[in-house]
Design a protein around this motif. Structure first.
Motif, short mmCIF file in Angstrom:
data_model
loop_
_atom_site.label_atom_id
_atom_site.label_comp_id
_atom_site.label_asym_id
_atom_site.label_seq_id
_atom_site.Cartn_x
_atom_site.Cartn_y
_atom_site.Cartn_z
N CYS A 57 0.81 -1.21 0.00
CA CYS A 57 0.00 0.00 0.00
C CYS A 57 0.85 1.26 0.00
O CYS A 57 0.40 2.31 0.40
N LEU A 58 2.09 1.14 -0.42
CA LEU A 58 2.98 2.30 -0.41
C LEU A 58 3.11 2.96 -1.76
O LEU A 58 3.87 3.90 -1.91
N GLY A 59 2.37 2.49 -2.73
CA GLY A 59 2.39 3.15 -4.03
C GLY A 59 1.59 4.43 -3.98
O GLY A 59 1.12 4.86 -2.93
N MET A 60 1.44 5.04 -5.15
CA MET A 60 0.60 6.23 -5.24
C MET A 60 -0.09 6.22 -6.60
O MET A 60 0.38 5.58 -7.53
N PRO A 61 -1.21 6.92 -6.70
CA PRO A 61 -1.93 6.93 -7.97
C PRO A 61 -1.09 7.53 -9.10
O PRO A 61 -0.19 8.35 -8.86
N ASN A 62 -1.41 7.12 -10.33
CA ASN A 62 -0.78 7.73 -11.49
C ASN A 62 -1.00 9.24 -11.45
O ASN A 62 -2.05 9.70 -11.01
N TYR A 63 -0.04 9.96 -11.89
CA TYR A 63 -0.10 11.43 -12.00
C TYR A 63 -0.02 12.15 -10.65
O TYR A 63 -0.11 13.37 -10.61
N GLY A 69 -1.41 6.90 15.27
CA GLY A 69 -0.57 6.21 14.31
C GLY A 69 0.84 6.78 14.30
O GLY A 69 1.20 7.64 15.10
N LYS A 70 1.61 6.28 13.35
CA LYS A 70 2.99 6.73 13.20
C LYS A 70 3.28 6.82 11.70
O LYS A 70 2.70 6.09 10.89
N ALA A 71 4.17 7.73 11.34
CA ALA A 71 4.52 7.91 9.93
C ALA A 71 6.02 8.12 9.80
O ALA A 71 6.67 8.66 10.71
N TYR A 72 6.55 7.67 8.66
CA TYR A 72 7.97 7.80 8.36
C TYR A 72 8.14 8.15 6.89
O TYR A 72 7.36 7.70 6.04
N PHE A 73 9.16 8.91 6.60
CA PHE A 73 9.45 9.27 5.21
C PHE A 73 9.86 8.03 4.42
O PHE A 73 10.57 7.17 4.94
N VAL A 74 9.42 7.98 3.17
CA VAL A 74 9.76 6.85 2.30
C VAL A 74 11.06 7.13 1.56
O VAL A 74 11.96 6.29 1.54
N TYR A 80 6.32 12.36 0.90
CA TYR A 80 5.85 10.99 0.65
C TYR A 80 6.22 10.18 1.88
O TYR A 80 7.39 9.90 2.13
N LEU A 81 5.19 9.83 2.66
CA LEU A 81 5.40 9.11 3.90
C LEU A 81 4.60 7.81 3.89
O LEU A 81 3.68 7.63 3.10
N PRO A 95 2.36 -3.47 11.87
CA PRO A 95 3.38 -3.38 10.82
C PRO A 95 2.81 -3.02 9.45
O PRO A 95 3.53 -2.99 8.47
N PHE A 96 1.50 -2.72 9.35
CA PHE A 96 0.88 -2.45 8.06
C PHE A 96 0.87 -0.95 7.78
O PHE A 96 0.32 -0.17 8.55
N TYR A 97 1.49 -0.56 6.68
CA TYR A 97 1.63 0.85 6.31
C TYR A 97 0.88 1.14 5.03
O TYR A 97 0.76 0.30 4.15
N GLY A 98 0.41 2.36 4.94
CA GLY A 98 -0.20 2.87 3.72
C GLY A 98 0.49 4.16 3.32
O GLY A 98 1.10 4.84 4.16
N ALA A 99 0.37 4.52 2.07
CA ALA A 99 1.00 5.74 1.57
C ALA A 99 0.25 6.98 2.05
O ALA A 99 -0.98 6.98 2.18
N TYR A 100 1.00 8.03 2.30
CA TYR A 100 0.49 9.35 2.65
C TYR A 100 1.30 10.30 1.78
O TYR A 100 2.49 10.52 2.03
N VAL A 101 0.66 10.83 0.74
CA VAL A 101 1.37 11.64 -0.25
C VAL A 101 0.77 13.03 -0.30
O VAL A 101 -0.40 13.21 -0.68
N VAL A 102 1.55 14.04 0.07
CA VAL A 102 1.10 15.42 -0.07
C VAL A 102 1.45 15.84 -1.49
O VAL A 102 2.61 15.94 -1.85
N PHE A 103 0.40 16.04 -2.33
CA PHE A 103 0.64 16.39 -3.73
C PHE A 103 0.30 17.84 -4.03
O PHE A 103 0.55 18.34 -5.12
N GLY A 104 -0.28 18.53 -3.07
CA GLY A 104 -0.55 19.96 -3.20
C GLY A 104 -0.36 20.59 -1.84
O GLY A 104 -0.77 20.01 -0.83
N LEU A 105 0.27 21.76 -1.82
CA LEU A 105 0.60 22.38 -0.53
C LEU A 105 0.80 23.87 -0.72
O LEU A 105 1.44 24.31 -1.69
N ASP A 106 0.27 24.64 0.20
CA ASP A 106 0.56 26.07 0.26
C ASP A 106 1.97 26.18 0.83
O ASP A 106 2.15 26.28 2.04
#
Length: 176
Positions: free
Chosen positions: A16-22, A86-91, A98-99, A106-117
């Motif tokens: 679950c550490l991938g990210m959507p296309n684009y 929860g807990k998060a770590y940089f990939v 991208y965390l 031990p189950f991780y999922g992707a957390y991707v900031v794709f837009g940010l001020d």
């Protein structure tokens, strides 16, 4: 056989550490500026937040260099607050937004900031591992229509179903 089991285990734990296309993570990310409290403005529906209002996420530094995550929301149906830690770590490194985040061992999922001020860190557009997971977070309980429009346009262009967005009620005052 052992190699096959090891490969399957690795895929299950990191699948679950991938990210959507684009979707591309924000570069020149500054964790110190991102830490603190964020209000959930909009999201796609999923079971672990279904029916919650006044949803917030609070990020703080962990002693091991990771990020402590506290998600909180009010269930109007049950008339109670729900909270998950929860807990998060940089990939790929601390300069890329991208965390991997875990609320379940031990189950991780992707957390991707794709837009940010990036000037003021007042709003962020976040994706999960696929187009089923999408959030708009802000430092305040409301954002301008222009921010919402930018979020919808960017998310739609990346394949998210923005017609199914839930706009979170942050106005009803319920104290913990």
């Amino acid at each position: 056989m052992k190699k096959l089991l090891l490969m399957i285990s690795v895929l299950v734990l990191t699948g679950c550490l991938g990210m959507p296309n684009y979707v591309e993570p924000v570069k020149d990310f500054e964790l110190d500026r991102y830490l603190g409290k964020w209000y959930e403005i909009a999201r796609l529906d999923h079971s672990f937040e279904r029916g919650l209002t006044q949803v917030t996420a609070e990020y703080s530094l962990k002693p091991d260099g990771g990020v402590k995550v506290i998600n909180r929301g009010y269930s109007t149906a049950k008339q109670e607050w729900k909270e998950a830690e929860g807990k998060a770590y940089f990939v790929n490194g601390e300069n890329e937004a991208y965390l991997k985040v875990s609320f379940f061992g031990p189950f991780y999922g992707a957390y991707v900031v794709f837009g940010l001020d990036q000037q003021n860190y007042q709003y962020a557009f976040i994706s999960g591992p696929d187009t089923d997971y999408l959030w708009l977070l802000a430092r305040t309980p409301t954002v301008s229509p222009e921010v919402i429009q930018q979020f919808v346009e960017m998310a739609s262009a990346r394949g998210f179903d923005t017609n199914s967005l839930i706009y979170v009620d942050q106005k009803t005052e319920v104290t913990p």
